[in-house]
Write a protein that holds these residues in place. Structure first.
Motif, short mmCIF file in Angstrom:
data_model
loop_
_atom_site.label_atom_id
_atom_site.label_comp_id
_atom_site.label_asym_id
_atom_site.label_seq_id
_atom_site.Cartn_x
_atom_site.Cartn_y
_atom_site.Cartn_z
N CYS A 40 -29.64 97.41 -44.53
CA CYS A 40 -30.77 98.03 -43.85
C CYS A 40 -31.07 97.34 -42.53
O CYS A 40 -31.55 97.96 -41.60
CB CYS A 40 -32.02 97.99 -44.73
SG CYS A 40 -31.94 99.08 -46.14
N SER A 41 -30.79 96.06 -42.45
CA SER A 41 -31.08 95.33 -41.22
C SER A 41 -30.02 95.54 -40.16
O SER A 41 -30.18 95.12 -39.03
CB SER A 41 -31.20 93.83 -41.52
OG SER A 41 -29.94 93.29 -41.84
N GLY A 42 -28.94 96.22 -40.50
CA GLY A 42 -27.91 96.51 -39.52
C GLY A 42 -26.82 95.46 -39.47
O GLY A 42 -25.78 95.69 -38.89
N GLY A 43 -27.04 94.31 -40.06
CA GLY A 43 -26.00 93.30 -40.13
C GLY A 43 -25.73 92.62 -38.81
O GLY A 43 -26.00 91.46 -38.64
N ASP A 44 -25.18 93.32 -37.85
CA ASP A 44 -24.80 92.77 -36.55
C ASP A 44 -25.94 93.03 -35.57
O ASP A 44 -26.15 94.15 -35.12
CB ASP A 44 -23.50 93.41 -36.08
CG ASP A 44 -22.95 92.78 -34.82
OD1 ASP A 44 -23.72 92.13 -34.08
OD2 ASP A 44 -21.76 92.95 -34.55
N ASP A 45 -26.70 91.98 -35.25
CA ASP A 45 -27.86 92.13 -34.38
C ASP A 45 -27.51 92.54 -32.96
O ASP A 45 -28.36 93.02 -32.23
CB ASP A 45 -28.65 90.82 -34.34
CG ASP A 45 -29.37 90.55 -35.64
OD1 ASP A 45 -29.70 91.52 -36.34
OD2 ASP A 45 -29.59 89.36 -35.95
N LEU A 46 -26.27 92.33 -32.53
CA LEU A 46 -25.89 92.65 -31.15
C LEU A 46 -25.27 94.04 -31.01
O LEU A 46 -24.96 94.46 -29.90
CB LEU A 46 -24.90 91.61 -30.62
CG LEU A 46 -25.47 90.20 -30.44
CD1 LEU A 46 -24.39 89.27 -29.93
CD2 LEU A 46 -26.65 90.21 -29.51
N LYS A 47 -25.09 94.76 -32.09
CA LYS A 47 -24.45 96.07 -32.03
C LYS A 47 -25.19 96.96 -31.03
O LYS A 47 -26.40 97.09 -31.06
CB LYS A 47 -24.46 96.73 -33.40
CG LYS A 47 -23.77 98.07 -33.41
CD LYS A 47 -23.76 98.67 -34.80
CE LYS A 47 -23.08 100.03 -34.77
NZ LYS A 47 -23.06 100.62 -36.12
N GLY A 48 -24.41 97.54 -30.12
CA GLY A 48 -25.00 98.42 -29.12
C GLY A 48 -24.59 98.02 -27.72
O GLY A 48 -23.62 97.29 -27.51
N THR A 49 -25.32 98.51 -26.75
CA THR A 49 -25.05 98.26 -25.33
C THR A 49 -26.15 97.38 -24.76
O THR A 49 -27.33 97.65 -24.96
CB THR A 49 -24.98 99.59 -24.57
OG1 THR A 49 -23.97 100.40 -25.16
CG2 THR A 49 -24.67 99.37 -23.10
N TRP A 50 -25.74 96.32 -24.06
CA TRP A 50 -26.68 95.36 -23.49
C TRP A 50 -26.44 95.24 -22.00
O TRP A 50 -25.35 94.88 -21.56
CB TRP A 50 -26.50 93.99 -24.16
CG TRP A 50 -26.83 94.00 -25.61
CD1 TRP A 50 -26.04 94.45 -26.63
CD2 TRP A 50 -28.05 93.57 -26.20
NE1 TRP A 50 -26.70 94.31 -27.83
CE2 TRP A 50 -27.93 93.77 -27.60
CE3 TRP A 50 -29.23 93.04 -25.71
CZ2 TRP A 50 -28.94 93.46 -28.49
CZ3 TRP A 50 -30.23 92.71 -26.60
CH2 TRP A 50 -30.09 92.92 -27.96
N ASP A 51 -27.45 95.54 -21.22
CA ASP A 51 -27.38 95.44 -19.76
C ASP A 51 -27.77 94.01 -19.39
O ASP A 51 -28.89 93.58 -19.63
CB ASP A 51 -28.35 96.44 -19.13
CG ASP A 51 -28.25 96.50 -17.63
OD1 ASP A 51 -27.83 95.50 -17.01
OD2 ASP A 51 -28.58 97.54 -17.07
N PHE A 52 -26.82 93.29 -18.80
CA PHE A 52 -27.05 91.88 -18.49
C PHE A 52 -27.85 91.70 -17.21
O PHE A 52 -28.81 90.95 -17.17
CB PHE A 52 -25.71 91.15 -18.40
CG PHE A 52 -25.82 89.69 -18.12
CD1 PHE A 52 -26.34 88.82 -19.06
CD2 PHE A 52 -25.40 89.18 -16.91
CE1 PHE A 52 -26.44 87.47 -18.81
CE2 PHE A 52 -25.50 87.83 -16.64
CZ PHE A 52 -26.02 86.97 -17.58
N ASP A 53 -27.44 92.39 -16.14
CA ASP A 53 -28.09 92.17 -14.85
C ASP A 53 -28.15 93.43 -13.98
O ASP A 53 -28.27 93.33 -12.76
CB ASP A 53 -27.38 91.05 -14.09
CG ASP A 53 -25.91 91.35 -13.83
OD1 ASP A 53 -25.47 92.48 -14.12
OD2 ASP A 53 -25.20 90.45 -13.36
N GLY A 54 -28.06 94.57 -14.58
CA GLY A 54 -28.08 95.81 -13.81
C GLY A 54 -26.70 96.25 -13.37
O GLY A 54 -26.50 97.39 -12.96
N VAL A 55 -25.72 95.37 -13.43
CA VAL A 55 -24.34 95.68 -13.07
C VAL A 55 -23.41 95.38 -14.24
O VAL A 55 -22.52 96.16 -14.56
CB VAL A 55 -23.89 94.86 -11.83
CG1 VAL A 55 -22.44 95.11 -11.51
CG2 VAL A 55 -24.77 95.18 -10.63
N THR A 56 -23.62 94.26 -14.88
CA THR A 56 -22.77 93.80 -15.98
C THR A 56 -23.32 94.34 -17.29
O THR A 56 -24.49 94.12 -17.62
CB THR A 56 -22.75 92.27 -16.03
OG1 THR A 56 -22.41 91.76 -14.75
CG2 THR A 56 -21.77 91.77 -17.06
#
Length: 111
Positions: A40-56
């Protein structure tokens, strides 16, 4: 009520057997609850898309694969999470493997 020694021994064996079965069933139930909560917690907390600085942009698939996406290039990688440490191993030699410590803010759910 008087029970013969053989009946007492049989009764003790049944009680031990019931105790063992109870312990095993309790362990199975606890394991099922833990696995259910983890899923239920999704297991992998980083799963998805993460915008680092608007470019990366980093993308994580939740299964140990991802990519670093820049406007002109995409760098696939494998990753591993242990506690709050992220280790990234890039497929290309153009990008440097790295390890990061991360935290994710507590998620609040309004009911």
């Amino acid at each position: 009520m008087y029970l013969s020694p053989m009946r007492n021994a049989a009764k003790r064996r049944r009680q031990r057997c019931l105790t063992i079965i109870t312990v095993i069933l309790t362990a199975v139930i606890i394991l099922a609850i833990i696995l259910s909560v983890k899923s239920c917690s999704g297991g992998d907390d980083l799963k998805g898309t993460w915008d680092f600085d608007g470019v990366t942009v980093y993308q994580f698939d939740g299964n140990g694969n991802g990519s670093l996406n820049l406007p002109g290039n995409t760098y696939p990688f494998t990753y591993e999470i242990k506690d709050n440490e992220l280790s990234i191993g890039f497929e290309s030699d153009s990008a440097r493997d790295a390890a990061y410590t991360f935290t994710i803010p507590e998620r609040r759910v309004n009911l």
